[in-house]
Motif scaffolding. Structure first.
Motif, PDB file in Angstrom:
ATOM      1  N   ALA A 227     -13.138  -3.341  -1.514  1.00  0.00           N
ATOM      2  CA  ALA A 227     -12.394  -2.084  -1.386  1.00  0.00           C
ATOM      3  C   ALA A 227     -10.936  -2.278  -1.787  1.00  0.00           C
ATOM      4  CB  ALA A 227     -12.487  -1.570   0.047  1.00  0.00           C
ATOM      5  N   PHE A 228     -10.369  -3.402  -1.375  1.00  0.00           N
ATOM      6  CA  PHE A 228      -8.979  -3.701  -1.740  1.00  0.00           C
ATOM      7  C   PHE A 228      -8.809  -3.750  -3.259  1.00  0.00           C
ATOM      8  CE2 PHE A 228      -6.160  -7.130  -3.183  1.00  0.00           C
ATOM      9  CZ  PHE A 228      -4.934  -6.635  -2.776  1.00  0.00           C
ATOM     10  N   TYR A 229      -9.711  -4.455  -3.950  1.00  0.00           N
ATOM     11  CA  TYR A 229      -9.601  -4.566  -5.406  1.00  0.00           C
ATOM     12  C   TYR A 229      -9.685  -3.196  -6.070  1.00  0.00           C
ATOM     13  CZ  TYR A 229     -10.311  -9.582  -4.718  1.00  0.00           C
ATOM     14  OH  TYR A 229     -10.190 -10.888  -4.317  1.00  0.00           O
ATOM     15  N   ALA A 230     -10.595  -2.346  -5.582  1.00  0.00           N
ATOM     16  CA  ALA A 230     -10.740  -1.017  -6.165  1.00  0.00           C
ATOM     17  C   ALA A 230      -9.492  -0.170  -5.904  1.00  0.00           C
ATOM     18  CB  ALA A 230     -11.982  -0.329  -5.585  1.00  0.00           C
ATOM     19  N   GLN A 231      -8.980  -0.244  -4.686  1.00  0.00           N
ATOM     20  CA  GLN A 231      -7.791   0.540  -4.340  1.00  0.00           C
ATOM     21  C   GLN A 231      -6.568   0.076  -5.120  1.00  0.00           C
ATOM     22  OE1 GLN A 231      -7.640   0.187  -0.058  1.00  0.00           O
ATOM     23  NE2 GLN A 231      -9.515   1.364   0.222  1.00  0.00           N
ATOM     24  N   PHE A 236      -2.496   0.407  -9.522  1.00  0.00           N
ATOM     25  CA  PHE A 236      -1.814  -0.194 -10.668  1.00  0.00           C
ATOM     26  C   PHE A 236      -2.042   0.625 -11.935  1.00  0.00           C
ATOM     27  CE2 PHE A 236      -2.086  -4.382  -8.274  1.00  0.00           C
ATOM     28  CZ  PHE A 236      -0.728  -4.414  -8.001  1.00  0.00           C
ATOM     29  N   ALA A 237      -3.255   1.155 -12.090  1.00  0.00           N
ATOM     30  CA  ALA A 237      -3.531   1.976 -13.271  1.00  0.00           C
ATOM     31  C   ALA A 237      -2.638   3.206 -13.289  1.00  0.00           C
ATOM     32  CB  ALA A 237      -5.007   2.381 -13.282  1.00  0.00           C
ATOM     33  N   GLY A 238      -2.436   3.809 -12.110  1.00  0.00           N
ATOM     34  CA  GLY A 238      -1.577   4.978 -12.027  1.00  0.00           C
ATOM     35  C   GLY A 238      -0.133   4.667 -12.374  1.00  0.00           C
TER      36      GLY A 238
END
Length: 398
Positions: A227-231, A236-238
Motif C-alpha cells: 500500500a505504501f508503494y502504491a500511495q 510522486f507521479a502527481g
C-alpha cells in the motif's frame, strides 16, 4: 606507529594504534563482528541510533543498494582491549579518491557511530579524529564524509560532530512518557485532539470502523508496504518526481528490515491505519526501532481526495505516538527536514552537522568543496526566499 595491514579480503584487514592507547581494527565482513556488535547494542549503556543496529545495517547491505562499494567496519578499543566505538562504513570512489561514509546514505536519518557507553561518547573529539585518520591510512581511505551527525544523542555528546558545519536541515522529535495518555495530551494540544476525534468520527461514518495495525509478521509488513508503494507512486507521479521506492534494491532492503528477527523484533517497524471491514489501508508509517526509540523513516496516505478531508495520516500519527509510549519507548522522531506536521507535533530539535575528516593530502580539496556545498545548502534551506526560488527552479526543470 606500527601498522599491520593484512590482505583486504580477510575479515580483519588492518590494525593500528593511535593516541591514548586507542587501537583501531578494520573488518571487511559483517559476520566477523556480529557477536561483538550485538553485544554492544544490547547493553543499556550504549549510545547509538536505531540505524546502527546490526540487523538494520545487515538488511541494507544485503539488498545491494551500495553494491559497487566495499564495506568496512571500524572498531576502536581502549588500552584494556574493550571495544569503545563501532562504525560501519562503505568505501567508494569519488574521482581518484577512496571515500568512506556511514552505511545507510539517504535511507538513514542519523549517521552516528555506536558508542559502547556515555563515557566512550565523551572521548575528546581529537582522539576520535586521530584514530579515524590512522585507521584510514591503514585501510587505504583518503577521507571520511559524515552526514547528519547529531550534536547530542539521548543527552550524550557526539565527538564526531565537534567542529562540523550545521547541516542544511535538522531533525525533529519528542520525548515519550510512561503514561501514554499523558504523553498524547502533552504532544497534541486539546484543540488538535478535538479536531482529530471529529475527523475520525466522520471517517468511520464514511468507511466504517478503522484500526491501527502494527505488522507482526513478514507477510503483514509486505501488505502494508504494498500500500505504501502504491500511495507513494501516486504522490510522486502527481509531483512529477521520480519514485525512489521503485528501485528493486530499496524494496529488498525494506523487505529484509521489516521482517521480524528471532526475537520477533524487526529493524524497521511498520504501522498502518486500516478500514476494518474492507481491509483498505488508508495511511502508513515506517520507522527504524530499538528498545528505546522509534525513528520515523517514511509515511504515506491514500491520495483519494474523498479521504483527504479526514486526514488519515494525522490520525495514524496520533495512534503511533500513543502506541510507542505504551510500548515503553522513551523517544520518537520524525526524521530530517522541515514539514508542517513535524512543527505541530514535535517539541525537540535535533541539531545536525556535517563533517569531513581528511586522511590523504589529496583529500583536502574534497573537504573544501564539501564545506562550500554544505554552507550553500544550509543558506538556501534556512532562507524562505531562496528555498522558494530553488523549488521553482526544480519545478521548471521537471
Amino acid at each position: 606507529m606500527a601498522v599491520l595491514a593484512e590482505d583486504l579480503g580477510r575479515a580483519a584487514q588492518a590494525v593500528s594504534r593511535g593516541r591514548d592507547g586507542l587501537t583501531a581494527e578494520v573488518f571487511s565482513e559483517l559476520a566477523a563482528v556480529e557477536g561483538l556488535w550485538r553485544g554492544l547494542e544490547a547493553d543499556p549503556a550504549a549510545v547509538m541510533t536505531p540505524y546502527q543496529r546490526f540487523d538494520w545495517v545487515s538488511a541494507y547491505r544485503g539488498a545491494g543498494i551500495d553494491a559497487g562499494e566495499a564495506i568496512r567496519i571500524l572498531v576502536l578499543r581502549d588500552a584494556h582491549g574493550r571495544a569503545r566505538v563501532l562504525l560501519p562504513l562503505t568505501i567508494g570512489r569519488r574521482g581518484p579518491l577512496r571515500v568512506a561514509r556511514v552505511v545507510g546514505d539517504r535511507h538513514a536519518n542519523f549517521h552516528m557511530p555506536l558508542f559502547a557507553s556515555r563515557e566512550a561518547a565523551a572521548m575528546p573529539a581529537e582522539d576520535l579524529t586521530a584514530a579515524l585518520v590512522e585507521a584510514g591510512r591503514a585501510a587505504g581511505i583518503d577521507a571520511f564524509t559524515f552526514r547528519n551527525q547529531p550534536r547530542f544523542w539521548d543527552g550524550a555528546p557526539n565527538p564526531l560532530a565537534a567542529g562540523g558545519l550545521p547541516a542544511p536541515s535538522d531533525a525533529y522529535g519528542m520525548l515519550l512518557g510512561p503514561d501514554a495518555e499523558a504523553t498524547l495530551r502533552r504532544v497534541f494540544s486539546g484543540d488538535t485532539r478535538k479536531k482529530l476525534r471529529a475527523k475520525e468520527r466522520k471517517l468511520v461514518e464514511f468507511l466504517g470502523p478503522v484500526e491501527h495495525r502494527v505488522a507482526g509478521t513478514a507477510e503483514a509488513a509486505a501488505e502494508i508496504q504494498a500500500a505504501f508503494y502504491a500511495q507513494k507512486a501516486a504522490r510522486f507521479a502527481g509531483l512529477g518526481i521520480a519514485d525512489p521506492y521503485a528501485d528493486g534494491a530499496v524494496r529488498r532492503f525494506i523487505a529484509a528490515a521489516t521482517a521480524p528477527d528471532a526475537t520477533g523484533r524487526p529493524a524497521i517497524e511498520v504501522h498502518a491505519l486500516v478500514a476494518s471491514e474492507s481491509g483498505r489501508i488508508l495511511a502508513t508509517f515506517g520507522g527504524a526501532v530499538d528498545g528505546a526509540r522509534f525513528c520515523g523513516m517514511w509515511t504515506s496516505f491514500d491520495t483519494d481526495p474523498d479521504l483527504g478531508r479526514f486526514s488519515p495520516g494525522e490520525i495514524l500519527l496520533h495512534r503511533l505516538v500513543g502506541h510507542q509510549a505504551a510500548q515503553g519507548r522513551r523517544a520518537l522522531d520524525l526524521g530530517v527536514g522541515e514539514a508542517g506536521y513535524k512543527a505541530k507535533t514535535c517539541d525537540e530539535t535535533i541539531e545536525l552537522v556535517e563533517q569531513t575528516v581528511t586522511v590523504s593530502p589529496a583529500s583536502h580539496a574534497l573537504a573544501l568543496a564539501s564545506r562550500v556545498a554544505v554552507r550553500l545548502k544550509h543558506r538556501i534551506k534556512r532562507s524562505p526566499r531562496l528555498w522558494a526560488a530553488a523549488q521553482n527552479l526544480r519545478r521548471l526543470r521537471r
